[in-house]
Design a protein around this motif. Structure first.
Motif, PDB file in Angstrom:
ATOM      1  N   ALA A  39       6.719  15.224 -11.914  1.00  0.00           N
ATOM      2  CA  ALA A  39       7.702  14.795 -10.918  1.00  0.00           C
ATOM      3  C   ALA A  39       7.028  14.455  -9.594  1.00  0.00           C
ATOM      4  O   ALA A  39       7.401  13.493  -8.913  1.00  0.00           O
ATOM      5  N   LEU A  40       6.004  15.252  -9.222  1.00  0.00           N
ATOM      6  CA  LEU A  40       5.263  14.960  -7.997  1.00  0.00           C
ATOM      7  C   LEU A  40       4.544  13.619  -8.106  1.00  0.00           C
ATOM      8  O   LEU A  40       4.574  12.813  -7.172  1.00  0.00           O
ATOM      9  N   HIS A  41       3.918  13.358  -9.246  1.00  0.00           N
ATOM     10  CA  HIS A  41       3.266  12.070  -9.479  1.00  0.00           C
ATOM     11  C   HIS A  41       4.260  10.928  -9.299  1.00  0.00           C
ATOM     12  O   HIS A  41       3.959   9.910  -8.665  1.00  0.00           O
ATOM     13  N   GLU A  42       5.421  11.093  -9.861  1.00  0.00           N
ATOM     14  CA  GLU A  42       6.428  10.026  -9.808  1.00  0.00           C
ATOM     15  C   GLU A  42       6.914   9.786  -8.388  1.00  0.00           C
ATOM     16  O   GLU A  42       7.072   8.645  -7.949  1.00  0.00           O
ATOM     17  N   ARG A  43       7.143  10.855  -7.628  1.00  0.00           N
ATOM     18  CA  ARG A  43       7.600  10.704  -6.246  1.00  0.00           C
ATOM     19  C   ARG A  43       6.524  10.027  -5.389  1.00  0.00           C
ATOM     20  O   ARG A  43       6.831   9.170  -4.553  1.00  0.00           O
ATOM     21  N   LEU A  44       5.266  10.427  -5.590  1.00  0.00           N
ATOM     22  CA  LEU A  44       4.174   9.794  -4.843  1.00  0.00           C
ATOM     23  C   LEU A  44       4.058   8.316  -5.202  1.00  0.00           C
ATOM     24  O   LEU A  44       3.830   7.469  -4.332  1.00  0.00           O
ATOM     25  N   ARG A 118      -3.183   6.011   2.670  1.00  0.00           N
ATOM     26  CA  ARG A 118      -4.458   6.670   2.380  1.00  0.00           C
ATOM     27  C   ARG A 118      -4.241   8.129   1.990  1.00  0.00           C
ATOM     28  O   ARG A 118      -4.928   8.642   1.095  1.00  0.00           O
ATOM     29  N   ASP A 119      -3.321   8.824   2.657  1.00  0.00           N
ATOM     30  CA  ASP A 119      -3.057  10.226   2.318  1.00  0.00           C
ATOM     31  C   ASP A 119      -2.595  10.359   0.870  1.00  0.00           C
ATOM     32  O   ASP A 119      -2.983  11.295   0.163  1.00  0.00           O
ATOM     33  N   ILE A 120      -1.747   9.442   0.421  1.00  0.00           N
ATOM     34  CA  ILE A 120      -1.275   9.483  -0.966  1.00  0.00           C
ATOM     35  C   ILE A 120      -2.445   9.227  -1.917  1.00  0.00           C
ATOM     36  O   ILE A 120      -2.546   9.855  -2.980  1.00  0.00           O
ATOM     37  N   GLU A 121      -3.341   8.318  -1.549  1.00  0.00           N
ATOM     38  CA  GLU A 121      -4.509   8.045  -2.384  1.00  0.00           C
ATOM     39  C   GLU A 121      -5.417   9.273  -2.485  1.00  0.00           C
ATOM     40  O   GLU A 121      -5.968   9.559  -3.552  1.00  0.00           O
ATOM     41  N   VAL A 122      -5.576   9.986  -1.367  1.00  0.00           N
ATOM     42  CA  VAL A 122      -6.398  11.204  -1.372  1.00  0.00           C
ATOM     43  C   VAL A 122      -5.791  12.250  -2.292  1.00  0.00           C
ATOM     44  O   VAL A 122      -6.490  12.875  -3.109  1.00  0.00           O
ATOM     45  N   LEU A 123      -4.481  12.457  -2.192  1.00  0.00           N
ATOM     46  CA  LEU A 123      -3.825  13.451  -3.036  1.00  0.00           C
ATOM     47  C   LEU A 123      -3.866  13.027  -4.504  1.00  0.00           C
ATOM     48  O   LEU A 123      -4.079  13.862  -5.389  1.00  0.00           O
ATOM     49  N   ALA A 124      -3.681  11.729  -4.774  1.00  0.00           N
ATOM     50  CA  ALA A 124      -3.744  11.249  -6.161  1.00  0.00           C
ATOM     51  C   ALA A 124      -5.119  11.505  -6.765  1.00  0.00           C
ATOM     52  O   ALA A 124      -5.240  11.867  -7.943  1.00  0.00           O
ATOM     53  N   HIS A 125      -6.154  11.344  -5.958  1.00  0.00           N
ATOM     54  CA  HIS A 125      -7.507  11.615  -6.461  1.00  0.00           C
ATOM     55  C   HIS A 125      -7.683  13.101  -6.763  1.00  0.00           C
ATOM     56  O   HIS A 125      -8.292  13.474  -7.777  1.00  0.00           O
TER      57      HIS A 125
END
Length: 220
Positions: A39-44, A118-125
């Motif tokens: 669910a977190l992946h989907e929201r991001l 960029r913050d979302i990209e950092v968390l996705a990594h």
């Protein structure tokens, strides 16, 4: 039906059944960690591509601003020669300067979304790194280097510096954001064509005001 049977049915307590599909959070249970992570992946993902859409829409508005700037400033310059009033050259320069300010302000508004991307990209990594570290994951140990999304992280690569595209994305700190916003008015795709119209209008205004022979016939 006898009175005794009816009395017995009325006095029997009703039973309440809870469906097995009840939300664990509503029934006091703990949510499945895997489903929470999904669910977190989907929201991001939804937020990220909403930001991409907003940033892309700004480009269309900026083109409209440039179009109005060129149209009105050239009209002012043309009227200056037609009406033989060099004050219209100054008006054309002021008009282009005003649209330059609008263009730069809108560009700054657009760029303020970059840090969140960029913050979302950092968390996705980080999520991809943790998933790749799980022994049961089918992903290899290097899968985190290809985490998605990375649009903002890849954008700054020009091929003339060290290749950091597969390295972990880094947050934009306050100094980086400040530098990015400060140079917005001076970016080539922002200052053009406004700066040309401003310079041309001012030059014609000054030359006509000092009565250069070619423009001496123009009045204020």
């Amino acid at each position: 039906m006898s009175k005794d049977v009816a009395h017995e049915r009325r006095s029997t307590p009703r039973r309440t059944f809870i469906s097995s599909t009840t939300d664990p959070c509503q029934s006091g249970g703990m949510a499945d960690p895997a489903s929470s992570l999904a669910a977190l992946h989907e929201r991001l993902r939804e937020e990220y591509y909403a930001l991409v859409k907003v940033v892309s829409e700004f480009d269309g508005r900026l083109v409209t601003v440039k179009g109005w700037s060129v149209t009105l400033s050239l009209a002012g310059l043309g009227l200056g020669f037609q009406q033989e009033h060099y004050a219209l050259f100054g008006l054309a320069a002021a008009t282009a300067l005003g649209f330059w300010f609008i263009d730069a302000s809108m560009k700054r508004h657009q760029m303020q979304y970059y840090s969140r991307m960029r913050d979302i990209e950092v968390l996705a990594h980080r999520l991809a790194r943790d998933e790749a570290a799980d022994p049961s994951s089918p992903l290899g140990p290097g899968a985190a280097s290809f985490s998605s999304p990375r649009i903002d992280w890849y954008w700054g690569f020009s091929g003339h510096q060290r290749d950091e595209r597969l390295e972990p994305p880094r947050r934009r700190d306050a100094a980086n954001v400040a530098r990015l916003l400060d140079r917005a008015p001076w970016m080539g795709h922002v200052l053009l064509p406004h700066a040309v119209a401003v310079a041309l209008g001012l030059v014609l205004f000054v030359l006509a005001a000092v009565e250069v022979p070619v423009l001496a016939h123009l009045g204020p």
